[in-house]
Design a protein around this motif. Structure first.
Motif, mmCIF file in Angstrom:
data_model
loop_
_atom_site.group_PDB
_atom_site.id
_atom_site.type_symbol
_atom_site.label_atom_id
_atom_site.label_comp_id
_atom_site.label_asym_id
_atom_site.label_seq_id
_atom_site.Cartn_x
_atom_site.Cartn_y
_atom_site.Cartn_z
ATOM 1 N N ARG A 107 5.748 0.167 -13.262
ATOM 2 C CA ARG A 107 5.576 0.255 -11.807
ATOM 3 C C ARG A 107 6.052 -1.018 -11.116
ATOM 4 N NH1 ARG A 107 1.846 4.186 -10.141
ATOM 5 N NH2 ARG A 107 0.740 5.170 -11.876
ATOM 6 N N ALA A 108 6.349 -0.874 -9.834
ATOM 7 C CA ALA A 108 6.746 -2.040 -9.037
ATOM 8 C C ALA A 108 5.501 -2.867 -8.730
ATOM 9 C CB ALA A 108 7.404 -1.578 -7.747
ATOM 10 N N ALA A 109 5.535 -4.147 -9.042
ATOM 11 C CA ALA A 109 4.403 -5.035 -8.762
ATOM 12 C C ALA A 109 4.437 -5.506 -7.314
ATOM 13 C CB ALA A 109 4.451 -6.237 -9.697
ATOM 14 N N VAL A 110 5.644 -5.517 -6.754
ATOM 15 C CA VAL A 110 5.864 -5.885 -5.345
ATOM 16 C C VAL A 110 6.935 -4.922 -4.809
ATOM 17 C CG1 VAL A 110 5.336 -8.354 -5.582
ATOM 18 C CG2 VAL A 110 7.638 -7.540 -6.070
ATOM 19 N N ASP A 111 7.217 -4.966 -3.531
ATOM 20 C CA ASP A 111 8.331 -4.165 -3.018
ATOM 21 C C ASP A 111 9.625 -4.693 -3.638
ATOM 22 O OD1 ASP A 111 6.502 -2.879 -1.470
ATOM 23 O OD2 ASP A 111 7.089 -3.825 0.426
ATOM 24 N N ILE A 112 10.448 -3.796 -4.154
ATOM 25 C CA ILE A 112 11.721 -4.230 -4.755
ATOM 26 C C ILE A 112 12.867 -3.617 -3.953
ATOM 27 C CG2 ILE A 112 13.116 -4.286 -6.882
ATOM 28 C CD1 ILE A 112 10.563 -3.767 -8.477
ATOM 29 N N PRO A 113 13.704 -4.458 -3.350
ATOM 30 C CA PRO A 113 14.839 -3.901 -2.592
ATOM 31 C C PRO A 113 15.874 -3.291 -3.532
ATOM 32 C CG PRO A 113 14.432 -6.227 -2.047
ATOM 33 C CD PRO A 113 13.657 -5.924 -3.289
ATOM 34 N N ALA A 114 16.638 -2.336 -3.007
ATOM 35 C CA ALA A 114 17.706 -1.709 -3.794
ATOM 36 C C ALA A 114 18.664 -2.790 -4.285
ATOM 37 C CB ALA A 114 18.448 -0.693 -2.930
ATOM 38 N N GLY A 115 19.129 -2.645 -5.511
ATOM 39 C CA GLY A 115 20.093 -3.595 -6.066
ATOM 40 C C GLY A 115 19.449 -4.786 -6.746
ATOM 41 N N PHE A 116 18.133 -4.951 -6.612
ATOM 42 C CA PHE A 116 17.453 -6.065 -7.277
ATOM 43 C C PHE A 116 17.124 -5.707 -8.718
ATOM 44 C CE2 PHE A 116 15.878 -9.561 -4.417
ATOM 45 C CZ PHE A 116 16.785 -9.291 -3.402
ATOM 46 N N GLU A 117 17.135 -6.712 -9.554
ATOM 47 C CA GLU A 117 16.824 -6.474 -10.962
ATOM 48 C C GLU A 117 15.316 -6.299 -11.160
ATOM 49 O OE1 GLU A 117 18.713 -9.088 -13.735
ATOM 50 O OE2 GLU A 117 17.752 -8.074 -15.438
ATOM 51 N N VAL A 118 14.948 -5.364 -12.028
ATOM 52 C CA VAL A 118 13.542 -5.145 -12.386
ATOM 53 C C VAL A 118 13.187 -6.119 -13.505
ATOM 54 C CG1 VAL A 118 11.918 -3.450 -13.347
ATOM 55 C CG2 VAL A 118 13.694 -2.707 -11.737
ATOM 56 N N THR A 119 12.072 -6.829 -13.352
ATOM 57 C CA THR A 119 11.724 -7.827 -14.377
ATOM 58 C C THR A 119 10.289 -7.643 -14.872
ATOM 59 O OG1 THR A 119 11.046 -9.375 -12.648
ATOM 60 C CG2 THR A 119 13.275 -9.627 -13.492
#
Ligand SMILES: [Zn+2]
Ligand SMILES: [Zn+2]
Ligand SMILES: [Zn+2]
Ligand SMILES: [Zn+2]
Length: 501
Positions: A238-250
């Motif tokens: 799941r996303a821990a914070v808002d993630i903008p499109a194109g950002f890497e998931v870490t």
């Protein structure tokens, strides 16, 4: 670098059962390292980014005395007669003994002839997860080879040691190579004893390889976190914070509350890379001062932090008086504090530890230091089991205070959602609820007291009036007939105290 496109194709095959037609991610070129998972659209905090299922999973068999779990469904079994009676050397429940998975495991291990098939042997049981790679399809095996592997000198030890537990262990170089490679991939990307892949201080007791999760790169302030679906081994990321499109998931490969030096060393030694994330580039760790120590100059109230040098023994600087200290000098302070706090933590008295953390430790170690944070975490864990020698009040206050403290550290670091945060917030919510209830009960008792006091006053007033009336009457009687009191002028009944309340 392994081609992101090929990795994608193989992952699509692996994830086909989830039938996600519009995935929010893709495997792409990473700014962090080679290849990574990138968000294809903007994701809201809490949203599921992807599901992953284990390509390989097996018992971790960490402890020699807890080997009585089924090698297929992983459930704990009664500690008598849990071994397969076909002589494969694996523990299995009666239901799974008839399943295809065990048939395949059983045939493989029987053909290798375990030395003592009726005795649970952790080396054999632990090897199963690795050996299962032999029976995977070609694409599944290719996927294993697509993942990073730290091919150090140790990665062959496990298979070499396991070989001694069988009479006819394969000598085929290709098979041995597949197993050795799988060990290395598990260590680098999987959940395993040696990987310490602890996003969240979550326990994961199996040995497993989640291939898509394996492609997710590390950041010391991850923007994603994982949980497991109930009753299955499906992983939810799941996303821990808002993630903008194109950002890497870490995600994070290290402990969240380890300081810069410890994380740096762990990533270098175990994962073979140097992290250059925003936290690693900031000596204060975003103002959270996880490594912070007091200045050696007793007249200075500043905090001392290690320089960002990439060296295992960096110099340290006081942020106030700018005095430089060597790593050895500061380690003396850290070791002293760690020793003192750990001694209290091991003393079997939870109350002593809590009192020490609340009243003493602040005089020689800043409360932001990881040894204090770790000790508070362990107090909260112990309080979940019972309150040991703490009074209820101390236990409740401690839960409230420490979950607040740790949440504050997470906020400073800029950490978003995680399982740990959910747990702490739940603890806080329950404690605040308890507190509110207690305050309400106290308030109600106070009001009751007030009402009783008012009733007493009314009672007193009524009595006084009655006495005054009687005195008047007496006066009147004395003045007129001097006879006996008239029963018709008896005083009115007094209001009952209970009615007034
Ligand atoms: Zn089973
Ligand atoms: Zn068997
Ligand atoms: Zn970092
Ligand atoms: Zn100083």
């Amino acid at each position: 670098m392994i081609c992101p496109k090929r990795t994608s194709e193989l992952l699509d095959l692996h994830l086909a059962p989830f039938k996600d037609k519009d995935p929010a991610w893709e495997v792409g070129v990473s700014k962090i390292a080679g290849r990574g998972v990138v968000a294809t659209r903007s994701l809201k905090r809490g949203e599921i980014i992807f599901r992953d299922s284990p390509l390989l999973i097996g018992l971790a068999a960490h402890e020699e005395d807890a080997l009585n779990a089924c090698s297929v469904c992983l459930k704990m079994l009664p500690d008598t007669r849990f071994m397969c009676r076909q002589g494969c050397g694996l523990p299995v429940c009666s239901l799974c003994a008839k399943k295809k998975q065990h048939k395949s495991d059983c045939d493989l291990f029987k053909s290798w002839a375990p030395n003592e098939p009726d005795v649970a042997n952790s080396v054999i049981i632990r090897l199963l997860c690795v050996a299962r790679a032999i029976n995977l399809s070609k694409e599944q095996r290719d996927l294993i080879y697509c993942l990073q592997a730290n091919l150090d000198n140790n990665h062959r030890t496990e298979v070499r040691n396991a070989a001694k537990c069988f009479k006819h262990f394969p000598t085929d170089k290709k098979l041995i190579e597949i197993m050795n490679r799988t060990v290395a991939v598990l260590r680098t990307n999987g959940f395993d004893k040696t990987t310490d892949r602890t996003n969240d201080n979550q326990e994961f007791n199996y040995r497993a390889l989640y291939p898509l999760f394996g492609v997710v790169n590390h950041d010391c302030i991850p923007n994603a976190y994982y949980t497991f679906e109930d009753k299955t081994n499906t992983m939810l990321v799941r996303a821990a914070v808002d993630i903008p499109a194109g950002f890497e998931v870490t995600t994070t490969y290290t402990k969240l509350f380890a300081g810069n030096i410890a994380r740096h060393l762990f990533l270098k030694m175990k994962k073979g890379f140097t992290c250059k994330c925003s936290r690693c580039s900031d000596p204060t760790e975003k103002g959270a001062f996880i490594s912070g120590l007091y200045c050696r100059d007793t007249n200075c109230t500043g905090l001392v932090v290690p320089e960002i040098s990439g060296l295992p023994h960096p110099n340290w600087n006081c942020l106030e008086c700018k005095q430089k200290s060597t790593h050895a000098q500061m380690m003396k302070s850290q070791d002293f504090a760690s020793g003192a706090i750990n001694a209290k933590a091991n003393s079997n008295s939870l109350r002593t530890l809590v009192q020490y953390l609340n009243e003493k430790s602040d005089s020689f170690i800043p409360s932001s230091n990881y040894v204090v944070v770790d000790a508070k975490m362990s107090v909260l864990q112990r309080l979940q089991v019972g309150r040991e020698d703490c009074s209820e009040e101390l236990a409740n206050n401690t839960r409230l205070r420490y979950s607040r403290d740790i949440t504050q550290v997470m906020d400073k670091l800029g950490l978003g959602d995680s399982l740990l945060r959910t747990q702490l917030e739940e603890l806080l919510r329950r404690e605040e609820e308890r507190r509110a209830k207690r305050l309400a009960a106290e308030e109600a008792a106070k009001q009751q007291q007030q009402k009783l006091a008012e009733a007493d006053k009314l009672l007193e007033a009524a009595l006084a009036k009655d006495q005054a009336d009687q005195a008047d009457q007496h006066q009147d009687q004395v003045g007129t007939s001097a006879g006996t009191a008239d029963p018709g002028t008896a005083p009115a009944p007094l209001p009952a105290a209970a009615e007034l309340a």
